[in-house]
Write a protein that holds these residues in place. Structure first.
Motif, PDB file in Angstrom:
ATOM      1  N   ALA A   6       0.827  -1.209   0.000  1.00  0.00           N
ATOM      2  CA  ALA A   6       0.000   0.000   0.000  1.00  0.00           C
ATOM      3  C   ALA A   6       0.865   1.263   0.000  1.00  0.00           C
ATOM      4  O   ALA A   6       0.563   2.233  -0.710  1.00  0.00           O
ATOM      5  N   LEU A   7       1.933   1.258   0.793  1.00  0.00           N
ATOM      6  CA  LEU A   7       2.839   2.415   0.823  1.00  0.00           C
ATOM      7  C   LEU A   7       3.534   2.601  -0.517  1.00  0.00           C
ATOM      8  O   LEU A   7       3.704   3.728  -0.994  1.00  0.00           O
ATOM      9  N   GLU A   8       3.925   1.499  -1.128  1.00  0.00           N
ATOM     10  CA  GLU A   8       4.580   1.583  -2.434  1.00  0.00           C
ATOM     11  C   GLU A   8       3.597   2.064  -3.496  1.00  0.00           C
ATOM     12  O   GLU A   8       3.943   2.886  -4.340  1.00  0.00           O
ATOM     13  N   ASP A   9       2.362   1.568  -3.447  1.00  0.00           N
ATOM     14  CA  ASP A   9       1.331   2.020  -4.386  1.00  0.00           C
ATOM     15  C   ASP A   9       1.060   3.511  -4.237  1.00  0.00           C
ATOM     16  O   ASP A   9       0.813   4.210  -5.225  1.00  0.00           O
ATOM     17  N   ALA A  10       1.118   4.004  -2.993  1.00  0.00           N
ATOM     18  CA  ALA A  10       0.872   5.428  -2.724  1.00  0.00           C
ATOM     19  C   ALA A  10       2.117   6.273  -3.015  1.00  0.00           C
ATOM     20  O   ALA A  10       2.074   7.484  -2.892  1.00  0.00           O
ATOM     21  N   ARG A  11       3.224   5.615  -3.377  1.00  0.00           N
ATOM     22  CA  ARG A  11       4.499   6.280  -3.661  1.00  0.00           C
ATOM     23  C   ARG A  11       4.924   7.144  -2.468  1.00  0.00           C
ATOM     24  O   ARG A  11       5.240   8.321  -2.597  1.00  0.00           O
ATOM     25  N   CYS A  12       4.943   6.486  -1.325  1.00  0.00           N
ATOM     26  CA  CYS A  12       5.287   7.131  -0.056  1.00  0.00           C
ATOM     27  C   CYS A  12       6.663   7.798  -0.142  1.00  0.00           C
ATOM     28  O   CYS A  12       7.643   7.180  -0.549  1.00  0.00           O
ATOM     29  N   ILE A  15      11.038   7.688   3.799  1.00  0.00           N
ATOM     30  CA  ILE A  15      11.798   6.437   3.785  1.00  0.00           C
ATOM     31  C   ILE A  15      11.565   5.640   5.066  1.00  0.00           C
ATOM     32  O   ILE A  15      11.598   4.415   5.041  1.00  0.00           O
ATOM     33  N   ASP A  16      11.318   6.319   6.165  1.00  0.00           N
ATOM     34  CA  ASP A  16      11.025   5.609   7.416  1.00  0.00           C
ATOM     35  C   ASP A  16       9.701   4.859   7.331  1.00  0.00           C
ATOM     36  O   ASP A  16       9.617   3.699   7.743  1.00  0.00           O
ATOM     37  N   MET A  17       8.680   5.506   6.816  1.00  0.00           N
ATOM     38  CA  MET A  17       7.383   4.834   6.682  1.00  0.00           C
ATOM     39  C   MET A  17       7.475   3.686   5.686  1.00  0.00           C
ATOM     40  O   MET A  17       6.883   2.627   5.906  1.00  0.00           O
ATOM     41  N   ALA A  18       8.190   3.880   4.594  1.00  0.00           N
ATOM     42  CA  ALA A  18       8.312   2.832   3.579  1.00  0.00           C
ATOM     43  C   ALA A  18       9.060   1.619   4.132  1.00  0.00           C
ATOM     44  O   ALA A  18       8.728   0.474   3.812  1.00  0.00           O
TER      45      ALA A  18
END
Length: 153
Positions: A6-12, A15-18
């Motif tokens: 989901a984070l990758e899809d949202a292009r977060c 870097i900590d959240m990813a």
């Protein structure tokens, strides 16, 4: 893994959240330990190692992800318009990688790892720094390429 996707899809752009879902997945490997001290120490080491692995992999894949339009937290975090980090961005990123190594080392010093102590010390105090530097300076895959070249000669 669903949170990571989901984070990758949202292009977060964080870097900590990813890195968090993979770090948490790694830390979970220690969750079933019954000794609380050991569980906390190994959990911290594995969490920081997972974070470091996720981020160093992003650095290693940076040019490929940039060229192919794939998600990479470094592209989003630094707003890259080329497939590489500037010297200043590289130094900033190296500090965050080093922070995870320092956190692993701090946790490591609290535990007893018996016969594994020496290899873990070499990994934590030398190996991870060397791999990180090789990825950031672009020499990480050169040994692999040289080996393949030697095999074909």
């Amino acid at each position: 893994l669903q949170a990571l996707a989901a984070l990758e899809d949202a292009r977060c752009a964080s870097i900590d959240m990813a890195a968090e879902p993979f770090a948490a997945l790694m830390a979970d490997a220690a969750a079933d330990l019954t000794d609380e001290k050991r569980r906390r120490i190994l959990g911290q080491i594995l969490y920081q190692l997972g974070r470091w692995i996720y981020l160093i992999d992003a650095a290693d894949d940076l040019q490929e992800d940039f060229a192919g339009g794939g998600y990479n937290p470094l592209i989003c975090r630094y707003g890259l318009t080329e497939g590489k980090l500037s010297e200043e961005q590289q130094q900033d990123f190296a500090r965050t990688l080093d922070h995870s190594i320092h956190m692993m080392a701090t946790a490591f010093e609290l535990g007893d790892f018996g016969c594994w102590t020496e290899i873990l010390e070499k990994t934590l105090y030398h190996g991870l720094f060397q791999v990180g530097q090789a990825v950031l300076d672009g020499t990480f895959h050169q040994r692999e390429t040289r080996k393949k070249d030697q095999e074909t000669v």
